[in-house]
Each structure stands twice: as structure tokens, then as C-alpha cells.
Design an enzyme around this catalytic site. Structure first.
Site, PDB file in Angstrom:
ATOM      1  N   GLY A  31       3.906   8.672   1.310  1.00 41.50           N
ATOM      2  CA  GLY A  31       2.984   7.875   1.855  1.00 41.50           C
ATOM      3  C   GLY A  31       2.874   7.238   1.056  1.00 41.50           C
ATOM      4  O   GLY A  31       3.537   6.656   0.023  1.00 41.50           O
ATOM      5  N   TYR A  32       1.564   6.283   1.241  1.00 43.93           N
ATOM      6  CA  TYR A  32       0.770   5.358  -0.075  1.00 43.93           C
ATOM      7  C   TYR A  32       1.712   4.093  -0.297  1.00 43.93           C
ATOM      8  O   TYR A  32       2.286   4.131  -0.979  1.00 43.93           O
ATOM      9  CB  TYR A  32       0.052   6.413  -1.554  1.00 43.93           C
ATOM     10  CG  TYR A  32      -1.056   5.750  -2.286  1.00 43.93           C
ATOM     11  CD1 TYR A  32      -1.854   5.678  -1.719  1.00 43.93           C
ATOM     12  CD2 TYR A  32      -0.550   4.512  -3.049  1.00 43.93           C
ATOM     13  CE1 TYR A  32      -3.313   5.192  -2.047  1.00 43.93           C
ATOM     14  CE2 TYR A  32      -1.728   4.162  -3.513  1.00 43.93           C
ATOM     15  CZ  TYR A  32      -3.327   4.185  -2.653  1.00 43.93           C
ATOM     16  OH  TYR A  32      -4.222   4.002  -2.816  1.00 43.93           O
ATOM     17  N   HIS A  37       9.364   1.332   0.591  1.00 40.89           N
ATOM     18  CA  HIS A  37       8.245   1.847   1.475  1.00 40.89           C
ATOM     19  C   HIS A  37       9.464   0.730   2.832  1.00 40.89           C
ATOM     20  O   HIS A  37       9.930   1.320   3.525  1.00 40.89           O
ATOM     21  CB  HIS A  37       7.517   2.940   1.931  1.00 40.89           C
ATOM     22  CG  HIS A  37       7.413   3.679   0.378  1.00 40.89           C
ATOM     23  ND1 HIS A  37       6.304   3.691  -0.512  1.00 40.89           N
ATOM     24  CD2 HIS A  37       8.027   4.835   0.474  1.00 40.89           C
ATOM     25  CE1 HIS A  37       5.985   4.725  -0.757  1.00 40.89           C
ATOM     26  NE2 HIS A  37       7.393   5.452  -0.473  1.00 40.89           N
TER      27      HIS A  37
END
Ligand code: AMP
Length: 282
Positions: A31-32, A37
Site C-alpha cells: 500500500g501507500y 506500484h
């Protein structure tokens, strides 16, 4: 985009897609999310019918004095990023859901995990391999996408998949960088303004190493020592390691030989933040 928090829900979803002959990709993350990503999800969406991303800050891959508690989290924002990049579903389990009570089975890889990050983070890869194998078993992807940013992780996962005959194709994706060269990382948010500037030594050292290789230097010790020299000039930087290893078995290599890929990997503390970067020879 579908949002799932339990193993049962995500299993049901992928089973349904499989019945319709859809190819499924998995993009595991903590995440973040940033453009690094995003690049994995976009690539996965190009090459597969369905992309399932996972967002899970995996407690068992953090050592006792590491940043599990403070690791940045923003699931709502992550969902927007994932949807825009082309994910069809996100799996966001709790630690309870993944490890429940009496969890006692772990994946223990040897050799490839003993050098580099494995040396400075003794429990790390056991946690990574365990969670990734669980995700493979839950999502049963045809392909799974990982960044070369975490080059040793990629080598370790390739090895685990080969050794345990996991029926998934591992796809490695290039490092996405900020305009000034710093490799994108969720941990970059820990850096103060001054540290952010100092952090540039990581990508500068990578560039220096790449230039030496391009100029024909084969002696990895010479390259590593020049990279270290550059990093040591930055007062806020403290080297954890700079090493040249074989990309496949992660053992140290003394010279760059034709037909074998060498990985030059570095981990450097900028203040309290530990950052990594690397390059691979052609
Ligand atoms: P993380 O959320 O840090 O566990 O990373 C999840 C996946 O994204 C891993 O496969 C990482 O290698 C990949 N990743 C992280 N940062 C980058 C980046 N700057 N460029 C490409 N891939 C990345």
C-alpha cells in the site's frame, strides 16, 4: 473495482473468473501506492484479463526494531490509484485473516536469502515468502508482477516458485524513479527536506556504477568501492551494504562475466530511513 477483506470473498471472485476462462494477474503491495506500484498494475492489466492487487502491510516480514507500526497507510487513496491503473479487485486482509490463531507454517528459503537484505533483516524474507505463497494460493494467479526495485526479493520469489513448483509466471518490472533519479518508495515519505536531498546519493551511485560497467570495467570490487566512496561523501548517509552478486543465486561475484547477470545492490540509511537501490548488468 471490487474490494475484498476475506480469503473466502476473493477466492469466490477468482473462481468465478476462472470459469469464464479469464487470465488472472496478482500484484502484491504493502500500500501507500506510488507510480512504481502503478506501473506494475498497468503492465499486469495489459497482459491479463483480471488484475487483483493486494494491499497488506505484512507484520511477519518486519523485524522487532523496524517500521511496521509507522509504515504509511492510506487505503482509500490506494483504491483510487488501483482502480485508475486498471485493477479489477483489491484484496486487503487483516493480519488476523492472514495469520489467525496458531499460525505455525513458514517458507524458509536458504542461499538466496543469506546475503544483502537477508543479512541485515534476518526475518524479512521468511515473512515475504510466506505471505507471497499464501497470496499465490489464495488468488491462484497465472502471472504475478514484482518490481526490480526489490531485486533480491524478485530473485528469492523466482527461486521459491521454481523450488516449490508453484504454477505462476513471475514478471519483473523496471524501477520507476523520481525526476531527479531517486527510486520511488513508500518510505521516501519519512525523509525530511534535507534528507530527501541527501537520498540522491543512492541513485547517483547506481549511475556511477552503470557508467563504469558501460566503460568496460569488469572488476566488481573496483565498481563497488567507487560507489561506496560516492555515498560516503554524504554526511547524512550511512552504508548498510553495497555489493555485487549473481542475480540468480545472490552470491558475491568478483568480475562481470558475459552471459551472467550481475546485480549491484545497495542499502543506505539516510538518517533513520533505510533505502535501497540497484542496477543489473546486461
Ligand atoms: P511494496 O509495497 O514496497 O511492498 O512494493 C510492492 C511491489 O512494488 C514490489 O514488487 C516492489 O518491488 C514494487 N515497487 C516498489 N517500488 C517500486 C519502484 N520504484 N519501481 C518499480 N516497482 C516498485
Amino acid at each position: 473495482m471490487k474490494v475484498f477483506h476475506t480469503v473466502e470473498e476473493v477466492r469466490k471472485y477468482v473462481n468465478q473468473k476462472r470459469k469464464n476462462d479469464k487470465t488472472i494477474a496478482l500484484v502484491p503491495t504493502m500500500g501507500y501506492l506510488h507510480e512504481g506500484h502503478e506501473s506494475l498494475v498497468k503492465r499486469a492489466a495489459k497482459e491479463n484479463d483480471i488484475v487483483v492487487a493486494s494491499v497488506f502491510v505484512n507484520p511477519i516480514q518486519f523485524g522487532p526494531n523496524e517500521d511496521f507500526e509507522s509504515y504509511p497507510r492510506d487505503f482509500e487513496r490506494d483504491c483510487k490509484v488501483l482502480e485508475k491503473a486498471g485493477a479489477a479487485a483489491v484484496f486487503n486482509p487483516t493480519a488476523e485473516e492472514m495469520y489467525g490463531e496458531n499460525f505455525t507454517t513458514y517458507v524458509n528459503t536458504t542461499g538466496v536469502t543469506e546475503n544483502l537484505c537477508g543479512k541485515s533483516r534476518p526475518v524479512h524474507f521468511k515473512g515475504v515468502c510466506t505471505v507471497v505463497l499464501k497470496l499465490f494460493n489464495i488468488v491462484t494467479p497465472d502471472r504475478a508482477y514484482f518490481g526490480q526495485k526489490d531485486a533480491q526479493q524478485l530473485s528469492v520469489i523466482r527461486r521459491m516458485v521454481r523450488d516449490l513448483n508453484v504454477p505462476v509466471e513471475i514478471v519483473g518490472c523496471p524501477i520507476i524513479r523520481e525526476k531527479d533519479g531517486l527510486a520511488k518508495s513508500s518510505r521516501n515519505t519519512y525523509l525530511s527536506e534535507e534528507e530527501r536531498k541527501a537520498a540522491l546519493v543512492l541513485s547517483q551511485a547506481v549511475k556511477l556504477g552503470q557508467e563504469m560497467v558501460a566503460d568496460g570495467e569488469k572488476d566488481t570490487m573496483k565498481i563497488v568501492s567507487k560507489m561506496k566512496e560516492l555515498i560516503e561523501k554524504e554526511p547524512l548517509a550511512k552504508i548498510d551494504y553495497v555489493e555485487a552478486v549473481d542475480l540468480d543465486d545472490v552470491e558475491n561475484v568478483l568480475s562481470i562475466s558475459d552471459g551472467k547477470k550481475a546485480l549491484f545492490a545497495e542499502a543506505v540509511y539516510i538518517g533513520k530511513t533505510r533505502l535501497i537501490d540497484n542496477f543489473i548488468t546486461e
